[in-house]
Every structure is written in structure tokens, then in C-alpha cells.
Design a protein around this motif. Structure first.
Motif, PDB file in Angstrom:
ATOM      1  N   UNK A  67       0.844  -1.200   0.000  1.00 20.20           N
ATOM      2  CA  UNK A  67       0.000   0.000   0.000  1.00 20.20           C
ATOM      3  C   UNK A  67       0.875   1.245   0.000  1.00 20.20           C
ATOM      4  N   UNK A  68       0.477   2.239  -0.775  1.00 21.60           N
ATOM      5  CA  UNK A  68       1.141   3.539  -0.753  1.00 21.60           C
ATOM      6  C   UNK A  68       0.069   4.605  -0.582  1.00 21.60           C
ATOM      7  N   UNK A  69       0.138   5.355   0.506  1.00 26.73           N
ATOM      8  CA  UNK A  69      -0.718   6.528   0.758  1.00 26.73           C
ATOM      9  C   UNK A  69      -2.212   6.247   0.605  1.00 26.73           C
ATOM     10  N   UNK A  70      -2.681   5.091   1.057  1.00 26.34           N
ATOM     11  CA  UNK A  70      -4.104   4.727   0.941  1.00 26.34           C
ATOM     12  C   UNK A  70      -4.916   5.435   2.015  1.00 26.34           C
ATOM     13  N   UNK A  71      -5.992   6.112   1.582  1.00 31.28           N
ATOM     14  CA  UNK A  71      -6.870   6.781   2.548  1.00 31.28           C
ATOM     15  C   UNK A  71      -8.316   6.713   2.066  1.00 31.28           C
ATOM     16  N   UNK A  72      -9.228   6.983   3.004  1.00 26.92           N
ATOM     17  CA  UNK A  72     -10.658   7.012   2.707  1.00 26.92           C
ATOM     18  C   UNK A  72     -11.228   8.362   3.126  1.00 26.92           C
ATOM     19  N   UNK A  73     -12.492   8.577   2.810  1.00 23.93           N
ATOM     20  CA  UNK A  73     -13.143   9.831   3.183  1.00 23.93           C
ATOM     21  C   UNK A  73     -13.896   9.720   4.508  1.00 23.93           C
ATOM     22  N   UNK A  74     -13.763   8.605   5.217  1.00 29.71           N
ATOM     23  CA  UNK A  74     -14.503   8.405   6.464  1.00 29.71           C
ATOM     24  C   UNK A  74     -13.660   7.759   7.548  1.00 29.71           C
ATOM     25  N   UNK A  75     -14.334   7.195   8.539  1.00 31.20           N
ATOM     26  CA  UNK A  75     -13.643   6.664   9.713  1.00 31.20           C
ATOM     27  C   UNK A  75     -13.595   5.144   9.781  1.00 31.20           C
ATOM     28  N   UNK A  76     -14.170   4.448   8.785  1.00 32.85           N
ATOM     29  CA  UNK A  76     -14.113   2.983   8.769  1.00 32.85           C
ATOM     30  C   UNK A  76     -12.676   2.546   8.508  1.00 32.85           C
ATOM     31  N   UNK A  77     -12.183   1.579   9.295  1.00 30.20           N
ATOM     32  CA  UNK A  77     -10.847   1.027   9.045  1.00 30.20           C
ATOM     33  C   UNK A  77     -10.942   0.033   7.900  1.00 30.20           C
ATOM     34  N   UNK A  78     -10.329   0.312   6.750  1.00 33.01           N
ATOM     35  CA  UNK A  78     -10.412  -0.615   5.616  1.00 33.01           C
ATOM     36  C   UNK A  78      -9.915  -2.008   5.992  1.00 33.01           C
ATOM     37  N   UNK A  79     -10.466  -3.016   5.329  1.00 30.59           N
ATOM     38  CA  UNK A  79     -10.113  -4.401   5.615  1.00 30.59           C
ATOM     39  C   UNK A  79      -9.787  -5.146   4.321  1.00 30.59           C
ATOM     40  N   UNK A  80      -8.880  -6.119   4.435  1.00 30.15           N
ATOM     41  CA  UNK A  80      -8.663  -7.074   3.353  1.00 30.15           C
ATOM     42  C   UNK A  80      -9.690  -8.174   3.524  1.00 30.15           C
ATOM     43  N   UNK A  81     -10.351  -8.539   2.443  1.00 29.15           N
ATOM     44  CA  UNK A  81     -11.274  -9.671   2.451  1.00 29.15           C
ATOM     45  C   UNK A  81     -10.872 -10.622   1.327  1.00 29.15           C
ATOM     46  N   UNK A  82     -10.919 -11.922   1.630  1.00 24.70           N
ATOM     47  CA  UNK A  82     -10.548 -12.963   0.679  1.00 24.70           C
ATOM     48  C   UNK A  82     -11.796 -13.678   0.215  1.00 24.70           C
TER      49      UNK A  82
END
Length: 188
Positions: A67-82
Motif C-alpha cells: 500500500x502507498x498513501x491509501x486513505x478514505x473519506x470516512x472513519x471505517x478502518x479498511x479491511x482485506x477480504x478474501x
């Protein structure tokens, strides 16, 4: 020196001698002795709720995610899903902790969290998924944050119902990605 392969004369190289004591043999490499590598094209995480990598080969045994400089517009912690045909959205085990506090801040039941402190968090890091056995995948890795001195470390596992064929970084139902690059390297 004259090089012979299977009785056929090849290149002559002056100054070298020919060793005639080597027997002419052939060998076959098996799948276990080869390492297969598949590189993917880096994907921008600048919009949408997910960054997907599909058609993961059935021979995959290790996946490195960067990951490089990954961000979102909210407060949810992004997750990896398989997934195997569809994404698994429950049954993940493990935790994500911040090094600054040493306290587990997220249970990984719906995916492997990459952490975050909010919309201003820009994450960079490397994660490794390893096939253990019987479709059990184990993850370990860490992310650093641009807006704090914290580092999120995760470790966990999940069992799929079949062979892994997809992976995504998911921003949650209402949050969207607004910056960054995600890529994977698959080894077998």
C-alpha cells in the motif's frame, strides 16, 4: 572447447578444454521445484468502496500486498477480504494493534483491518498472506500513518470454503477511497 548437448555440436570456445567425463543425462523439473510468480498492475485507490484483485491463480501459496498513501473519506478502518467465488465477510480471527499503545484496537471478524485514525489517515505498508493448509490463509503485516506516529500491526487467519480466487481492500459500506495505490505479488 566444443560444447555438445545431447550429441549435437555447439559453440567452439578457444582456450577451454573439453571434459569428456560428464555423462549425457536429461532431467525433468517438477512443479515443486519451480517458483511461480505473477505480478499484477498497481491499482489506484482514489474512488469507490473497494480495490479488487480477481483471477488469483489456484497455485498461489503466498501473496504480498503493498500500500502507498491509501486513505478514505470516512472513519471505517479498511479491511482485506478474501474469497472463493464470493468474498468471505465473517469468520476472520486475529487482531490489529497500534504500536504506540500496544492495545488491540480492532477485532478482525469481518476482514483483516489495516487500521486508521480517521479520514485524514494515509496508510503505507506491506502485508503477507500465506496458505497454511486446507484453504487456511494466514496474514501478518503492518501499516504506518501519515497523520500520527502510530503503526498498526495485524496478524490473523481465515479459512475459505474453496481455493482462493479473489482479494479486495474494502473501505466499508459508506466510506470511499480517496487516495493511494494498492498492488499484489502472487507466488506459488
Amino acid at each position: 572447447m566444443t560444447v555438445q548437448i545431447n550429441g549435437t555440436t555447439g559453440v567452439t570456445t578457444p582456450g577451454l578444454t573439453t571434459d569428456t567425463s560428464v555423462a549425457n543425462t536429461s532431467s525433468t523439473l517438477t512443479g515443486e521445484s519451480l517458483t511461480r510468480i505473477k505480478t499484477y498492475t498497481a491499482q489506484n485507490s482514489t474512488s469507490g468502496t473497494q480495490v479488487e484483485f480477481l483471477s488469483i491463480p489456484s497455485w498461489a501459496k503466498k501473496i504480498t500486498i503493498s500500500l502507498i498513501a491509501v486513505s478514505t473519506n470516512g472513519t471505517f478502518n479498511p479491511v482485506f477480504q478474501l474469497g472463493s467465488t464470493t468474498y468471505i465477510t465473517s469468520g476472520y480471527a486475529g487482531s490489529q494493534s497500534l504500536i504506540t499503545t500496544g492495545v488491540a484496537v480492532a477485532n478482525l471478524s469481518s476482514g483483516f483491518s489495516i487500521g486508521g485514525a480517521g479520514a485524514a489517515s494515509s496508510r503505507g505498508g506491506v502485508y503477507t498472506l500465506t496458505l497454511n493448509s486446507a484453504n487456511f490463509w494466514v496474514i501478518s503485516g503492518s501499516s504506518g500513518f501519515s497523520d500520527s506516529a502510530a503503526t498498526a500491526i495485524i496478524a490473523g487467519y481465515v479459512q475459505l470454503s474453496g481455493t482462493l480466487d479473489r482479494l479486495r481492500l474494502y473501505a466499508g459500506g459508506t466510506d470511499t477511497f480517496d487516495n493511494g495505490i494498492v498492488n499484489i505479488l502472487v507466488e506459488g
